[in-house]
Enzyme design. Sequence first.
Site, PDB file in Angstrom:
ATOM      1  N   LYS A 177      31.565  -0.581  24.095  1.00 12.19           N
ATOM      2  CA  LYS A 177      31.724  -0.058  23.018  1.00 12.19           C
ATOM      3  C   LYS A 177      33.169   0.553  22.585  1.00 12.19           C
ATOM      4  O   LYS A 177      33.464   0.461  21.505  1.00 12.19           O
ATOM      5  CB  LYS A 177      30.832   1.046  22.794  1.00 12.19           C
ATOM      6  CG  LYS A 177      29.274   0.750  22.793  1.00 12.19           C
ATOM      7  CD  LYS A 177      28.795   0.211  21.542  1.00 12.19           C
ATOM      8  CE  LYS A 177      27.357  -0.244  21.623  1.00 12.19           C
ATOM      9  NZ  LYS A 177      27.029  -1.267  20.327  1.00 12.19           N
TER      10      LYS A 177
ATOM     11  N   TYR B 181      28.260  -0.835  29.306  1.00  9.76           N
ATOM     12  CA  TYR B 181      27.814  -0.570  28.069  1.00  9.76           C
ATOM     13  C   TYR B 181      29.242   0.156  27.125  1.00  9.76           C
ATOM     14  O   TYR B 181      29.565  -0.246  26.076  1.00  9.76           O
ATOM     15  CB  TYR B 181      26.867   0.080  27.883  1.00  9.76           C
ATOM     16  CG  TYR B 181      25.965   0.634  26.442  1.00  9.76           C
ATOM     17  CD1 TYR B 181      25.531  -0.476  25.592  1.00  9.76           C
ATOM     18  CD2 TYR B 181      25.952   1.912  26.039  1.00  9.76           C
ATOM     19  CE1 TYR B 181      25.247  -0.083  24.422  1.00  9.76           C
ATOM     20  CE2 TYR B 181      25.453   2.167  25.026  1.00  9.76           C
ATOM     21  CZ  TYR B 181      25.142   1.351  24.122  1.00  9.76           C
ATOM     22  OH  TYR B 181      24.620   1.671  22.861  1.00  9.76           O
TER      23      TYR B 181
HETATM   24  N1  LIG Z   1      18.957   3.628  20.280  1.00  9.86           N
HETATM   25  C1  LIG Z   1      19.976   4.537  20.454  1.00  9.86           C
HETATM   26  O1  LIG Z   1      19.518   5.507  20.898  1.00  9.86           O
HETATM   27  C2  LIG Z   1      21.345   3.977  20.444  1.00  9.86           C
HETATM   28  C3  LIG Z   1      22.448   4.915  20.795  1.00  9.86           C
HETATM   29  C4  LIG Z   1      23.784   4.544  20.639  1.00  9.86           C
HETATM   30  C5  LIG Z   1      24.150   3.275  20.090  1.00  9.86           C
HETATM   31  N2  LIG Z   1      23.210   2.393  19.909  1.00  9.86           N
HETATM   32  C6  LIG Z   1      23.378   1.178  19.353  1.00  9.86           C
HETATM   33  O2  LIG Z   1      22.649   0.654  18.193  1.00  9.86           O
HETATM   34  C7  LIG Z   1      22.434  -0.915  18.078  1.00  9.86           C
HETATM   35  C8  LIG Z   1      21.113  -0.750  18.037  1.00  9.86           C
HETATM   36  O3  LIG Z   1      20.465  -0.281  18.932  1.00  9.86           O
HETATM   37  P1  LIG Z   1      18.719  -0.137  19.213  1.00  9.86           P
HETATM   38  O4  LIG Z   1      18.390   0.931  20.052  1.00  9.86           O
HETATM   39  O5  LIG Z   1      18.094  -0.724  17.816  1.00  9.86           O
HETATM   40  O6  LIG Z   1      18.628  -1.689  20.264  1.00  9.86           O
HETATM   41  P2  LIG Z   1      17.188  -2.557  20.489  1.00  9.86           P
HETATM   42  O7  LIG Z   1      17.364  -2.898  21.845  1.00  9.86           O
HETATM   43  O8  LIG Z   1      16.285  -1.491  20.224  1.00  9.86           O
HETATM   44  O9  LIG Z   1      17.284  -3.653  19.460  1.00  9.86           O
HETATM   45  C9  LIG Z   1      18.330  -4.694  19.628  1.00  9.86           C
HETATM   46  C10 LIG Z   1      17.732  -5.656  18.721  1.00  9.86           C
HETATM   47  O10 LIG Z   1      18.667  -6.993  18.910  1.00  9.86           O
HETATM   48  C11 LIG Z   1      17.955  -8.130  19.020  1.00  9.86           C
HETATM   49  N3  LIG Z   1      18.939  -9.034  19.742  1.00  9.86           N
HETATM   50  C12 LIG Z   1      19.333  -8.998  21.051  1.00  9.86           C
HETATM   51  N4  LIG Z   1      20.090 -10.276  21.340  1.00  9.86           N
HETATM   52  C13 LIG Z   1      20.092 -10.794  20.031  1.00  9.86           C
HETATM   53  C14 LIG Z   1      20.862 -11.825  19.743  1.00  9.86           C
HETATM   54  N5  LIG Z   1      21.582 -12.730  20.482  1.00  9.86           N
HETATM   55  N6  LIG Z   1      20.978 -12.288  18.410  1.00  9.86           N
HETATM   56  C15 LIG Z   1      20.040 -11.366  17.738  1.00  9.86           C
HETATM   57  N7  LIG Z   1      19.359 -10.380  17.782  1.00  9.86           N
HETATM   58  C16 LIG Z   1      19.535 -10.043  19.175  1.00  9.86           C
HETATM   59  C17 LIG Z   1      16.943  -7.600  20.050  1.00  9.86           C
HETATM   60  O11 LIG Z   1      15.802  -8.504  19.836  1.00  9.86           O
HETATM   61  C18 LIG Z   1      16.518  -6.259  19.407  1.00  9.86           C
HETATM   62  O12 LIG Z   1      15.442  -6.479  18.190  1.00  9.86           O
HETATM   63  C19 LIG Z   1      22.947  -1.188  19.501  1.00  9.86           C
HETATM   64  O13 LIG Z   1      24.588  -1.446  19.028  1.00  9.86           O
HETATM   65  C20 LIG Z   1      23.203   0.033  20.215  1.00  9.86           C
HETATM   66  O14 LIG Z   1      24.233  -0.182  21.158  1.00  9.86           O
HETATM   67  C21 LIG Z   1      21.612   3.032  19.884  1.00  9.86           C
END
Ligand SMILES: NC(=O)c1ccc[n+]([C@@H]2O[C@H](COP(=O)([O-])OP(=O)(O)OC[C@H]3O[C@@H](n4cnc5c(N)ncnc54)[C@H](O)[C@@H]3O)[C@@H](O)[C@H]2O)c1
Length: 314
Positions: free
Chosen positions: A147, A143
């Site tokens: 990133k 991951y």
């Molecule tokens: N939540 C955190 O604490 C956190 C921290 C740092 C970075 N991020 C980043 O923020 C972003 C969103 O994170 P999140 O926590 O909402 O993730 P999450 O897993 O809750 O949501 C991701 C969404 O993407 C959708 N998805 C997956 N594959 C897909 C595809 N091929 N086409 C379309 N949609 C697809 C999933 O169905 C899901 O609804 C990510 O890039 C993650 O790396 C999140």
Amino acid sequence: MSTKVLIIGACGQIGTELTAKLRATYGRENVIASDIRKMDSTVVTEGIFEVVNALDYNQIENLIEKYEITDVYLMAALLSATAEKNPAFAWDLNMNSLFHVLNLAKAGKIKKIFWPSSIAVFGPTTPRDNTPQYTIMEPSTVYGISKQSGERWCEYYNKQYGVDVRSIRYPGLISWTTPPGGGTTDYAVDIYYKALSDKKYTCFLSENTALPMMYMDDAIKATISIMQAPAENIKVRSSYNLSAISFTPKEIAESIKKHIPEFAIDYAPDFRQAIADSWPASIDDSVARKDWGWQHDFDMERMTSVMLENLAKK
Ligand SMILES: NC(=O)c1ccc[n+]([C@@H]2O[C@H](COP(=O)([O-])OP(=O)(O)OC[C@H]3O[C@@H](n4cnc5c(N)ncnc54)[C@H](O)[C@@H]3O)[C@@H](O)[C@H]2O)c1
């Protein structure tokens, strides 16, 4: 030209709340939510929603043309813990979805991109306390590697092709509306659910593992404000450090005990401990504060009150 937004990955932990805030900001008719899965949620029921696969360039291009999209928020990704279980697919999804959106901007089809990075870009050789904006970055997770590579490509597309891409290194995000999607900081959400339902929680990280965290409202505020800032203020085109609070499992448990005195925690670290140990304990985000005026609103005590109050109602 008015702002028309496409969110890809809108049904996730961040996307759900981001979609609601963007609809309130720009009007429902100007915000198109999309995801690979159609959930029974407000994202689908309270505005325009389309099923889209972030790995399909043509599907994204069609949506952009159909709705005359100006701004894309790319939230689809495999998160840290899930990515370790499926490295090849994590690399494919996290990188190629980004390339699709960067290339659509390069071709002049959209004006602005938001793409989230993470504290996972840092690694075991990074200074752990008050990690600076510019420092050693040797991520040890799939991951984190995806990133960090994504950050390099964002900066490259900005410098070489003038693509207006903006990014934040989110810390662990805490929210009560949508469950987290398989990250190493998920414990800090689960703990509130279990505190209310069972009055006890077994944590998958050890008691003194400090990690940078943030309440979701602050993360959404940061996301929309970096996108609304004048382009000349966004001087970092890889990704900005962003910080609010840093705490250990023991400290969050203490803050819960102020509301639920009988709450008990024990510790059974699993594979996620090694991931957490490779990440910073706290982050220096002074560059974001200076460049585009970032400031957070929620400390741990306020977050605990809001989380317990809302989850109890839920
Ligand atoms: N939540 C955190 O604490 C956190 C921290 C740092 C970075 N991020 C980043 O923020 C972003 C969103 O994170 P999140 O926590 O909402 O993730 P999450 O897993 O809750 O949501 C991701 C969404 O993407 C959708 N998805 C997956 N594959 C897909 C595809 N091929 N086409 C379309 N949609 C697809 C999933 O169905 C899901 O609804 C990510 O890039 C993650 O790396 C999140």
